[in-house]
Design a protein around this motif. Sequence first.
Motif, PDB file in Angstrom:
ATOM      1  N   MET A   9       0.828  -1.207   0.000  1.00  0.00           N
ATOM      2  CA  MET A   9       0.000   0.000   0.000  1.00  0.00           C
ATOM      3  C   MET A   9       0.864   1.259   0.000  1.00  0.00           C
ATOM      4  N   ILE A  10       1.935   1.251   0.801  1.00  0.00           N
ATOM      5  CA  ILE A  10       2.839   2.407   0.840  1.00  0.00           C
ATOM      6  C   ILE A  10       3.451   2.645  -0.532  1.00  0.00           C
ATOM      7  N   MET A  11       3.919   1.576  -1.175  1.00  0.00           N
ATOM      8  CA  MET A  11       4.547   1.711  -2.480  1.00  0.00           C
ATOM      9  C   MET A  11       3.566   2.228  -3.518  1.00  0.00           C
ATOM     10  N   ILE A  12       2.329   1.758  -3.463  1.00  0.00           N
ATOM     11  CA  ILE A  12       1.306   2.224  -4.405  1.00  0.00           C
ATOM     12  C   ILE A  12       1.035   3.707  -4.207  1.00  0.00           C
ATOM     13  N   LEU A  13       0.954   4.143  -2.960  1.00  0.00           N
ATOM     14  CA  LEU A  13       0.681   5.547  -2.669  1.00  0.00           C
ATOM     15  C   LEU A  13       1.841   6.446  -3.079  1.00  0.00           C
ATOM     16  N   ILE A  14       3.058   5.956  -2.935  1.00  0.00           N
ATOM     17  CA  ILE A  14       4.231   6.726  -3.383  1.00  0.00           C
ATOM     18  C   ILE A  14       4.191   6.902  -4.894  1.00  0.00           C
ATOM     19  N   ASN A  15       3.768   5.847  -5.580  1.00  0.00           N
ATOM     20  CA  ASN A  15       3.783   5.857  -7.031  1.00  0.00           C
ATOM     21  C   ASN A  15       2.614   6.637  -7.628  1.00  0.00           C
ATOM     22  N   ARG A  16       1.418   6.482  -7.048  1.00  0.00           N
ATOM     23  CA  ARG A  16       0.214   7.055  -7.650  1.00  0.00           C
ATOM     24  C   ARG A  16      -0.249   8.370  -7.015  1.00  0.00           C
ATOM     25  N   LYS A  17       0.300   8.723  -5.903  1.00  0.00           N
ATOM     26  CA  LYS A  17      -0.035   9.957  -5.193  1.00  0.00           C
ATOM     27  C   LYS A  17      -1.399   9.901  -4.511  1.00  0.00           C
ATOM     28  N   LYS A  18      -2.455   9.449  -5.212  1.00  0.00           N
ATOM     29  CA  LYS A  18      -3.784   9.375  -4.598  1.00  0.00           C
ATOM     30  C   LYS A  18      -4.548   8.184  -5.159  1.00  0.00           C
ATOM     31  N   VAL A  19      -5.134   7.389  -4.254  1.00  0.00           N
ATOM     32  CA  VAL A  19      -5.853   6.179  -4.654  1.00  0.00           C
ATOM     33  C   VAL A  19      -7.155   6.086  -3.870  1.00  0.00           C
ATOM     34  N   LYS A  20      -8.213   5.630  -4.528  1.00  0.00           N
ATOM     35  CA  LYS A  20      -9.494   5.425  -3.856  1.00  0.00           C
ATOM     36  C   LYS A  20      -9.416   4.203  -2.936  1.00  0.00           C
ATOM     37  N   ALA A  21     -10.092   4.275  -1.814  1.00  0.00           N
ATOM     38  CA  ALA A  21     -10.104   3.162  -0.863  1.00  0.00           C
ATOM     39  C   ALA A  21     -10.690   1.905  -1.494  1.00  0.00           C
ATOM     40  N   GLN A  22     -11.720   2.077  -2.327  1.00  0.00           N
ATOM     41  CA  GLN A  22     -12.355   0.919  -2.963  1.00  0.00           C
ATOM     42  C   GLN A  22     -11.394   0.219  -3.917  1.00  0.00           C
ATOM     43  N   GLU A  23     -10.552   1.007  -4.597  1.00  0.00           N
ATOM     44  CA  GLU A  23      -9.569   0.414  -5.504  1.00  0.00           C
ATOM     45  C   GLU A  23      -8.571  -0.446  -4.747  1.00  0.00           C
ATOM     46  N   LEU A  24      -8.129   0.032  -3.595  1.00  0.00           N
ATOM     47  CA  LEU A  24      -7.210  -0.759  -2.767  1.00  0.00           C
ATOM     48  C   LEU A  24      -7.901  -2.008  -2.229  1.00  0.00           C
ATOM     49  N   ASN A  29      -8.401  -7.697  -2.182  1.00  0.00           N
ATOM     50  CA  ASN A  29      -9.515  -8.611  -1.893  1.00  0.00           C
ATOM     51  C   ASN A  29      -9.931  -8.547  -0.422  1.00  0.00           C
ATOM     52  N   VAL A  30     -10.056  -7.312   0.093  1.00  0.00           N
ATOM     53  CA  VAL A  30     -10.513  -7.082   1.466  1.00  0.00           C
ATOM     54  C   VAL A  30     -11.610  -6.023   1.427  1.00  0.00           C
ATOM     55  N   SER A  31     -12.195  -5.731   2.563  1.00  0.00           N
ATOM     56  CA  SER A  31     -13.247  -4.721   2.619  1.00  0.00           C
ATOM     57  C   SER A  31     -12.654  -3.314   2.713  1.00  0.00           C
ATOM     58  N   VAL A  32     -13.465  -2.317   2.373  1.00  0.00           N
ATOM     59  CA  VAL A  32     -13.034  -0.927   2.503  1.00  0.00           C
ATOM     60  C   VAL A  32     -12.738  -0.613   3.968  1.00  0.00           C
ATOM     61  N   ARG A  33     -13.527  -1.188   4.866  1.00  0.00           N
ATOM     62  CA  ARG A  33     -13.298  -0.983   6.301  1.00  0.00           C
ATOM     63  C   ARG A  33     -11.902  -1.450   6.694  1.00  0.00           C
ATOM     64  N   THR A  34     -11.466  -2.599   6.148  1.00  0.00           N
ATOM     65  CA  THR A  34     -10.110  -3.105   6.431  1.00  0.00           C
ATOM     66  C   THR A  34      -9.049  -2.129   5.931  1.00  0.00           C
ATOM     67  N   ILE A  35      -9.285  -1.531   4.761  1.00  0.00           N
ATOM     68  CA  ILE A  35      -8.336  -0.552   4.215  1.00  0.00           C
ATOM     69  C   ILE A  35      -8.193   0.640   5.158  1.00  0.00           C
ATOM     70  N   TYR A  36      -9.307   1.123   5.686  1.00  0.00           N
ATOM     71  CA  TYR A  36      -9.233   2.265   6.599  1.00  0.00           C
ATOM     72  C   TYR A  36      -8.542   1.878   7.913  1.00  0.00           C
ATOM     73  N   ARG A  37      -8.716   0.638   8.344  1.00  0.00           N
ATOM     74  CA  ARG A  37      -7.982   0.175   9.533  1.00  0.00           C
ATOM     75  C   ARG A  37      -6.481   0.128   9.244  1.00  0.00           C
ATOM     76  N   ASP A  38      -6.137  -0.279   8.003  1.00  0.00           N
ATOM     77  CA  ASP A  38      -4.722  -0.290   7.605  1.00  0.00           C
ATOM     78  C   ASP A  38      -4.144   1.122   7.613  1.00  0.00           C
ATOM     79  N   ILE A  39      -4.937   2.097   7.194  1.00  0.00           N
ATOM     80  CA  ILE A  39      -4.490   3.494   7.190  1.00  0.00           C
ATOM     81  C   ILE A  39      -4.183   3.957   8.608  1.00  0.00           C
TER      82      ILE A  39
END
Length: 307
Positions: A9-24, A29-39
């Motif tokens: 996730m860190i590498m993707i954010l460095i490369n793309r600058k901004k990414v939607k939570a749903q795309e991650l 293959n996890v829920s959007v809620r899991t992505i926000y917990r990762d943040i």
Amino acid sequence: MKLERLLTMIMILINRKKVKAQELADLFNVSVRTIYRDIETLSCAGVPVISQQGVNGGISLIDGYRVDKQVLTKEELTSLSIAIKSALTTYEDSHAKAVLEKITSVADDNIKQSIDQLFIDLSPWGQNVLFKEQITLLKTAIEHGKCVSFTYSTTHGRITKRLLEPHTLVQKGKVWYVYGYCILRGDFRLFKISRMKDLKEELTTFQRKEVNLSELPWDKEWHQPQNVVDLTLSFDSTITTLVEESFGAEHIDHEHSTIRISIPEDEWLYGFLLSFGHRITVIEPPHIRQIVQERATEIVKLYKDLQ
């Protein structure tokens, strides 16, 4: 694993600058809620992650955040990127895509330019969706230790139903194969993927067997003495370059325009020799000459009957 997901996730954010939570979420293959917990986890670890709401919102890093670029050399990054991009032309692999994202994120403009100087496209011409699906299915089955079933057609047109413990995907020349333990034959076999129909992943699992792939076991089987024939051919000098590419310069006597080579005999060989038309003649052995002559006669008769 969560740690691998966070790093990616860190590498993707460095490369793309901004990414939607749903795309991650879709990528991992996890829920959007899991992505926000990762943040939240990344923020607690000191990684400056920003989450913005709204139409133009998304997840991003504070400008200027970077990671160490000295893990791999420029040449290593370039070679690894080319290999991954080539592999992705034949099958879908989220892990390989993630690695490519990581490399791109730490690559400077010179490295990116070097990567674009060579592209190896391993996919067949045209949009062969079925082929890519087959490769992806087989790769997944190998990773998960699942058997696959399929209907297989030999060069002689004989059709059998097979159950296979797939071990390795093999690209030989321009053709893709799968190497594995065939339940029907009770031994390892090499199957050409283009001849596999109704390919399915089964629920049956298997334990991977010990195979020394560095010895290229499929080559050993291919060159068994009982399968090999000693060929002597004559060729038209106008196709010297094509002959060198097809048979290898070391097998050619340019002075006498002849080829001497030991090669496995099967349906492929007959078709291969016929593909040169009248520009190659079989000198030895007589039975190969006879087979090629009969096939050529059948082709002539076929077209005469169409007139």
